[in-house]
Write a protein that holds these residues in place. Sequence first.
Motif, mmCIF file in Angstrom:
data_model
loop_
_atom_site.group_PDB
_atom_site.id
_atom_site.type_symbol
_atom_site.label_atom_id
_atom_site.label_comp_id
_atom_site.label_asym_id
_atom_site.label_seq_id
_atom_site.Cartn_x
_atom_site.Cartn_y
_atom_site.Cartn_z
ATOM 1 N N VAL A 79 36.177 39.252 3.686
ATOM 2 C CA VAL A 79 34.918 39.453 4.397
ATOM 3 C C VAL A 79 34.603 40.940 4.311
ATOM 4 O O VAL A 79 35.178 41.759 5.028
ATOM 5 N N ALA A 80 33.714 41.300 3.401
ATOM 6 C CA ALA A 80 33.416 42.711 3.142
ATOM 7 C C ALA A 80 32.253 43.177 4.007
ATOM 8 O O ALA A 80 31.162 42.615 3.941
ATOM 9 N N HIS A 81 32.515 44.205 4.814
ATOM 10 C CA HIS A 81 31.467 44.761 5.666
ATOM 11 C C HIS A 81 30.789 45.968 5.031
ATOM 12 O O HIS A 81 29.997 46.646 5.672
ATOM 13 N N GLY A 82 31.140 46.268 3.787
ATOM 14 C CA GLY A 82 30.387 47.233 3.002
ATOM 15 C C GLY A 82 30.410 48.660 3.472
ATOM 16 O O GLY A 82 29.448 49.397 3.279
ATOM 17 N N VAL A 83 31.499 49.091 4.107
ATOM 18 C CA VAL A 83 31.562 50.472 4.579
ATOM 19 C C VAL A 83 31.928 51.425 3.451
ATOM 20 O O VAL A 83 31.342 52.482 3.285
ATOM 21 N N ARG A 84 32.897 51.039 2.650
ATOM 22 C CA ARG A 84 33.352 51.917 1.575
ATOM 23 C C ARG A 84 33.868 51.060 0.425
ATOM 24 O O ARG A 84 34.572 50.082 0.646
ATOM 25 N N ILE A 123 42.974 28.613 1.077
ATOM 26 C CA ILE A 123 43.182 30.061 1.156
ATOM 27 C C ILE A 123 44.514 30.372 1.835
ATOM 28 O O ILE A 123 44.975 29.641 2.703
ATOM 29 N N ASP A 124 45.136 31.471 1.415
ATOM 30 C CA ASP A 124 46.412 31.902 1.986
ATOM 31 C C ASP A 124 46.237 33.014 3.013
ATOM 32 O O ASP A 124 47.106 33.222 3.865
ATOM 33 N N ALA A 125 45.129 33.750 2.915
ATOM 34 C CA ALA A 125 44.930 34.898 3.799
ATOM 35 C C ALA A 125 43.443 35.171 3.982
ATOM 36 O O ALA A 125 42.616 34.763 3.162
ATOM 37 N N ILE A 126 43.135 35.864 5.084
ATOM 38 C CA ILE A 126 41.768 36.320 5.353
ATOM 39 C C ILE A 126 41.831 37.820 5.609
ATOM 40 O O ILE A 126 42.635 38.290 6.421
ATOM 41 N N VAL A 127 40.989 38.569 4.917
ATOM 42 C CA VAL A 127 40.961 40.023 5.068
ATOM 43 C C VAL A 127 39.540 40.462 5.390
ATOM 44 O O VAL A 127 38.597 40.096 4.694
ATOM 45 N N GLU A 128 39.408 41.231 6.467
ATOM 46 C CA GLU A 128 38.111 41.818 6.809
ATOM 47 C C GLU A 128 38.179 43.314 6.554
ATOM 48 O O GLU A 128 39.054 44.005 7.067
ATOM 49 N N THR A 129 37.251 43.828 5.760
ATOM 50 C CA THR A 129 37.198 45.262 5.484
ATOM 51 C C THR A 129 36.095 45.895 6.314
ATOM 52 O O THR A 129 35.077 45.271 6.600
ATOM 53 N N GLY A 130 36.302 47.145 6.706
ATOM 54 C CA GLY A 130 35.268 47.827 7.472
ATOM 55 C C GLY A 130 35.046 47.254 8.848
ATOM 56 O O GLY A 130 34.029 47.493 9.471
ATOM 57 N N TRP A 131 35.966 46.503 9.360
ATOM 58 C CA TRP A 131 36.031 45.847 10.673
ATOM 59 C C TRP A 131 34.786 45.973 11.549
ATOM 60 O O TRP A 131 34.633 46.881 12.352
ATOM 61 N N LYS A 132 33.862 45.016 11.403
ATOM 62 C CA LYS A 132 32.703 44.859 12.285
ATOM 63 C C LYS A 132 31.804 46.087 12.341
ATOM 64 O O LYS A 132 31.309 46.462 13.399
ATOM 65 N N SER A 144 29.170 46.726 9.879
ATOM 66 C CA SER A 144 27.864 46.608 9.242
ATOM 67 C C SER A 144 27.520 45.145 8.982
ATOM 68 O O SER A 144 28.383 44.273 8.988
ATOM 69 N N ALA A 145 26.228 44.907 8.770
ATOM 70 C CA ALA A 145 25.732 43.570 8.456
ATOM 71 C C ALA A 145 26.189 43.196 7.044
ATOM 72 O O ALA A 145 26.661 44.048 6.297
ATOM 73 N N PRO A 146 26.066 41.919 6.637
ATOM 74 C CA PRO A 146 25.423 40.816 7.354
ATOM 75 C C PRO A 146 26.377 39.959 8.182
ATOM 76 O O PRO A 146 25.952 38.991 8.795
ATOM 77 N N PHE A 147 27.665 40.297 8.206
ATOM 78 C CA PHE A 147 28.636 39.435 8.888
ATOM 79 C C PHE A 147 29.137 40.044 10.192
ATOM 80 O O PHE A 147 30.234 39.731 10.653
ATOM 81 N N LEU A 148 28.330 40.912 10.778
ATOM 82 C CA LEU A 148 28.739 41.666 11.959
ATOM 83 C C LEU A 148 29.184 40.761 13.103
ATOM 84 O O LEU A 148 30.139 41.060 13.815
ATOM 85 N N ASN A 149 28.498 39.631 13.284
ATOM 86 C CA ASN A 149 28.794 38.741 14.407
ATOM 87 C C ASN A 149 29.624 37.523 14.006
ATOM 88 O O ASN A 149 29.735 36.571 14.778
ATOM 89 N N HIS A 150 30.208 37.558 12.817
ATOM 90 C CA HIS A 150 31.054 36.455 12.364
ATOM 91 C C HIS A 150 32.504 36.767 12.719
ATOM 92 O O HIS A 150 33.181 37.509 12.006
ATOM 93 N N ASN A 151 32.981 36.237 13.822
ATOM 94 C CA ASN A 151 34.365 36.492 14.227
ATOM 95 C C ASN A 151 35.263 35.377 13.695
ATOM 96 O O ASN A 151 35.343 34.300 14.280
ATOM 97 N N LEU A 152 35.949 35.668 12.603
ATOM 98 C CA LEU A 152 36.808 34.661 11.984
ATOM 99 C C LEU A 152 38.190 34.599 12.614
ATOM 100 O O LEU A 152 39.027 33.803 12.190
#
Length: 232
Positions: free
Chosen positions: A30-35, A75-84, A86-94
């Motif tokens: 889940v890429a939050h597009g920070v870097r 899937i074996d793992a879930i990774v969120e980058t840039g932790w909450k 930026s959009a578009p997944f800002l409110n998607h709490n997996l």
Amino acid sequence: MVTVSIQSSPNELPKVIGTSPNMKPKVLVVAHGVRSLSPSLSEQIDANYHIINYDCDNTDECKRRMMPGGLYSEIDAIVETGWKKSAPFLNHNLFSGDMVQAYPSSVKIVSCSGHGYDAADIPTLTARGVWYCNTPDTCTTSVANTAIFLILDVHRYFGFAEHCVRIDAWSASRALGSVAIDPIGQTLGVVGLGSIGLATAQKAATALEMRVLYYGPRRKPDAEAKIPGGAL
């Protein structure tokens, strides 16, 4: 399923040991597009993991994709980058309880690039046998630096002065001379003397010569000793 062995070098990604040499763990990102990642790191990731980029419109769609036969069903793992951040997944709490209950049994680890774990349902993850990982020291200094900027701002009204310049009303900022003060000698209150609180207190005491008071569930003598002038 796969198991992961950790390399001794922190600059290398874990090597994957699966049921066949060609097996790669499937990682939902889940890429939050920070870097963006460096090309060399991207190559390491592609060589070791099968990446599936998250693109759901909402978490209900994600749950459907996690059902047997769905895109995320193995899937074996879930990774969120840039932790909450930026959009578009800002409110998607997996990592919430209801989402964790929807995980396929293949999920064994979830990770986010953030400090805390308040957005994750740790008891439910634990009950499902899923590891939760975060990055508690990566943003300590940057957040503490921001706190110092805000301390200076509330004492010297830099934000208001900058606004006056932008609207061509510099003369209005001259009134600040009667209210702006220097933080030297003032008292800083810190709620929770964790890593960020301690770093902020150290900077405030050293650079701004502020007195530090803190509140927490218990005293931390070791942390107090690291603050110039101590803390109460």
